[in-house]
Design a protein around this motif. Structure first.
Motif, PDB file in Angstrom:
ATOM      1  N   LEU A  53      -1.453 -16.648   6.138  1.00 45.96           N
ATOM      2  CA  LEU A  53      -2.697 -16.912   5.398  1.00 45.96           C
ATOM      3  C   LEU A  53      -2.672 -16.351   3.985  1.00 45.96           C
ATOM      4  O   LEU A  53      -3.569 -16.633   3.189  1.00 45.96           O
ATOM      5  CB  LEU A  53      -3.889 -16.339   6.179  1.00 45.96           C
ATOM      6  N   CYS A  54      -1.646 -15.567   3.664  1.00 46.28           N
ATOM      7  CA  CYS A  54      -1.539 -14.981   2.319  1.00 46.28           C
ATOM      8  C   CYS A  54      -1.480 -16.099   1.277  1.00 46.28           C
ATOM      9  O   CYS A  54      -0.821 -17.108   1.466  1.00 46.28           O
ATOM     10  CB  CYS A  54      -0.300 -14.095   2.218  1.00 46.28           C
ATOM     11  N   GLU A  55      -2.201 -15.888   0.187  1.00 46.00           N
ATOM     12  CA  GLU A  55      -2.299 -16.933  -0.839  1.00 46.00           C
ATOM     13  C   GLU A  55      -1.146 -16.908  -1.835  1.00 46.00           C
ATOM     14  O   GLU A  55      -1.011 -17.812  -2.665  1.00 46.00           O
ATOM     15  CB  GLU A  55      -3.640 -16.787  -1.582  1.00 46.00           C
ATOM     16  N   LYS A  56      -0.335 -15.884  -1.764  1.00 43.67           N
ATOM     17  CA  LYS A  56       0.816 -15.796  -2.680  1.00 43.67           C
ATOM     18  C   LYS A  56       1.875 -16.810  -2.237  1.00 43.67           C
ATOM     19  O   LYS A  56       2.339 -16.760  -1.110  1.00 43.67           O
ATOM     20  CB  LYS A  56       1.391 -14.379  -2.611  1.00 43.67           C
ATOM     21  N   TYR A  64       3.619 -10.672   3.016  1.00 41.23           N
ATOM     22  CA  TYR A  64       2.324 -10.869   2.351  1.00 41.23           C
ATOM     23  C   TYR A  64       2.276  -9.913   1.170  1.00 41.23           C
ATOM     24  O   TYR A  64       2.968  -8.894   1.142  1.00 41.23           O
ATOM     25  CB  TYR A  64       1.173 -10.603   3.323  1.00 41.23           C
ATOM     26  N   ASP A  65       1.433 -10.263   0.194  1.00 42.97           N
ATOM     27  CA  ASP A  65       1.431  -9.474  -1.050  1.00 42.97           C
ATOM     28  C   ASP A  65       0.449  -8.307  -1.038  1.00 42.97           C
ATOM     29  O   ASP A  65       0.501  -7.448  -1.903  1.00 42.97           O
ATOM     30  CB  ASP A  65       1.143 -10.386  -2.253  1.00 42.97           C
ATOM     31  N   GLU A  66      -0.459  -8.281  -0.059  1.00 42.08           N
ATOM     32  CA  GLU A  66      -1.456  -7.206   0.082  1.00 42.08           C
ATOM     33  C   GLU A  66      -2.483  -7.188  -1.041  1.00 42.08           C
ATOM     34  O   GLU A  66      -3.276  -6.259  -1.130  1.00 42.08           O
ATOM     35  CB  GLU A  66      -0.788  -5.822   0.155  1.00 42.08           C
ATOM     36  N   THR A  67      -2.470  -8.166  -1.935  1.00 39.48           N
ATOM     37  CA  THR A  67      -3.399  -8.115  -3.069  1.00 39.48           C
ATOM     38  C   THR A  67      -4.321  -9.329  -3.151  1.00 39.48           C
ATOM     39  O   THR A  67      -5.369  -9.250  -3.783  1.00 39.48           O
ATOM     40  CB  THR A  67      -2.631  -8.002  -4.405  1.00 39.48           C
ATOM     41  N   CYS A  68      -3.965 -10.448  -2.537  1.00 38.23           N
ATOM     42  CA  CYS A  68      -4.788 -11.645  -2.679  1.00 38.23           C
ATOM     43  C   CYS A  68      -6.091 -11.498  -1.875  1.00 38.23           C
ATOM     44  O   CYS A  68      -6.254 -10.563  -1.093  1.00 38.23           O
ATOM     45  CB  CYS A  68      -4.013 -12.883  -2.217  1.00 38.23           C
ATOM     46  N   ALA A  69      -7.004 -12.437  -2.075  1.00 32.41           N
ATOM     47  CA  ALA A  69      -8.309 -12.373  -1.400  1.00 32.41           C
ATOM     48  C   ALA A  69      -8.141 -12.423   0.116  1.00 32.41           C
ATOM     49  O   ALA A  69      -8.870 -11.775   0.868  1.00 32.41           O
ATOM     50  CB  ALA A  69      -9.192 -13.525  -1.872  1.00 32.41           C
ATOM     51  N   SER A  70      -7.168 -13.201   0.569  1.00 28.85           N
ATOM     52  CA  SER A  70      -6.928 -13.317   2.004  1.00 28.85           C
ATOM     53  C   SER A  70      -6.426 -11.992   2.583  1.00 28.85           C
ATOM     54  O   SER A  70      -6.912 -11.518   3.610  1.00 28.85           O
ATOM     55  CB  SER A  70      -5.911 -14.441   2.250  1.00 28.85           C
ATOM     56  N   CYS A  71      -5.457 -11.382   1.915  1.00 28.27           N
ATOM     57  CA  CYS A  71      -4.925 -10.096   2.374  1.00 28.27           C
ATOM     58  C   CYS A  71      -6.027  -9.032   2.391  1.00 28.27           C
ATOM     59  O   CYS A  71      -6.044  -8.168   3.262  1.00 28.27           O
ATOM     60  CB  CYS A  71      -3.767  -9.643   1.491  1.00 28.27           C
ATOM     61  N   ALA A  72      -6.929  -9.103   1.396  1.00 22.39           N
ATOM     62  CA  ALA A  72      -8.023  -8.131   1.333  1.00 22.39           C
ATOM     63  C   ALA A  72      -8.857  -8.171   2.610  1.00 22.39           C
ATOM     64  O   ALA A  72      -9.341  -7.146   3.084  1.00 22.39           O
ATOM     65  CB  ALA A  72      -8.900  -8.405   0.116  1.00 22.39           C
TER      66      ALA A  72
END
Ligand SMILES: [Zn+2]
Length: 344
Positions: A53-56, A64-72
């Motif tokens: 689901l990560c947007e990166k 996952y990047d841990e920074t996108c809205a999804s990861c948040a």
């Protein structure tokens, strides 16, 4: 270039290899994660969901990047990504038309799952369903899920976890691709335990006791703590009553924690003796036993506390733990017997 993506899961090399070779296009729609309790099956499933689901943009499936809205949404405590549904425990077939909010995943029913996933995805991407160690309340519940898996909407990935793959209905199991999760190595267990907040020595002991299962390690450490506390408390009560205790509890590993228990009991003993019974006690379960000890004069109480401080200081030196314990025993004996000597 996808940049530095994380996939923060201990062990699970086989699962990492398997999913690492897949893409969002080639991932299957239903998996069974099998393996002993506490080896990270659900953690892996959650991180896999976060990866999907990560947007990166990335060519890698895991990460996952841990920074996108999804990861948040995965990072926030208690928050949940609307395209990731997690349910644990018993799965009921459910009423055909019971209303339930999207986020109330505590006791999803098979029918609710079907309804949830017949709706459009929140952001138009993939959707994940994690059924953690699920038990089917009835054959009908299992059959409803089976039907869901057979007609899974596209982009939906379902993951069941279980320590007992043999307990699943064969018709259901045959729909699932099994990914095995072996026990964690000692060093992986050690890492996970430290990340859970255990100290170095405790994590090492837990890793040795857990046999590759974090759940078992945590239970073993709890039991160990509880039995140390019980042993020290019995020793404390005997010593303070002037009896010679046969119990030996002090080792390099247990000394600090044992002294903590002694201090806690000593404070309760003192507060109880000075103020009467109606006080908030640190060790509720020993309130009655402490109440039966001789009462302490304020001077004796101060003396005992000073001796316990001394004991803590000595404990940090090379003095053998048994010697520190004997020093404390004498202090307890002196505190307890001072009163009876006076009144005799
Ligand atoms: Zn992300």
């Amino acid at each position: 270039v996808s940049g530095a993506l994380r996939f923060d899961v201990a062990g699970a090399d086989g699962a990492k290899r398997y999913f690492g070779a897949l893409s969002k296009e080639t991932i299957a729609h239903a998996y069974l994660f099998s393996g002993p309790p506490g080896v990270g099956k659900k953690t892996f499933a959650r991180r896999l969901a976060q990866s999907l689901l990560c947007e990166k943009p990335s060519t890698e499936l895991l990460g996952y990047d841990e920074t996108c809205a999804s990861c948040a949404m995965f990072a926030a405590d208690g928050a949940r990504h609307p395209d990731f549904v997690e349910s644990e425990g018993s799965l009921y077939v459910g009423a055909a038309d019971a209303a339930r909010s999207f986020y109330d995943g505590e006791d999803l029913t098979s029918r609710e799952i079907v309804r949830l996933f017949s709706m459009q995805s929140y952001v138009g991407g993939m959707r994940l369903l994690l059924l953690g160690d699920v038990e089917f309340a009835s054959p009908a519940a299992a059959n409803a899920l089976l039907k869901f898996l057979e007609e899974s909407p596209s982009g939906v990935v379902t993951i069941l976890t279980t320590p007992l793959p043999g307990s699943l209905l064969p018709t259901l199991a045959s729909r699932l691709i099994e990914v095995r999760f072996p026990p964690l190595s000692k060093s992986d267990s050690n890492d996970v335990l430290q990340r859970l907040g255990y100290g170095e020595a405790e994590a090492r002991r837990g890793a040795a006791l857990g046999g590759g299962s974090i759940a078992r390690a945590v239970t073993a450490l709890d039991v160990e703590d509880e039995s140390l506390r019980a042993t020290v408390a019995a020793w404390f009560l005997e010593s303070a009553a002037g009896e010679t205790s046969e119990r030996a509890w002090a080792t390099r590993e247990t000394l600090d924690e044992g002294l903590e228990t002694v201090k806690m009991l000593a404070r309760d003993w003192i507060v109880g003796a000075l103020t009467g019974a109606a006080v908030a006690r640190l060790a509720d379960d020993y309130a009655q036993a402490l109440g039966r000890l001789p009462s302490l004069a304020p001077a004796r109480a101060a003396e005992l506390l000073a001796k316990l401080d001394d004991a803590e200081r000595i404990a940090r030196t090379n003095v053998p733990p048994a010697t520190v314990a004997e020093f404390v025993r004498m202090a307890l004996d002196a505190a307890g017997s001072a009163q009876s000597t006076k009144s005799a």
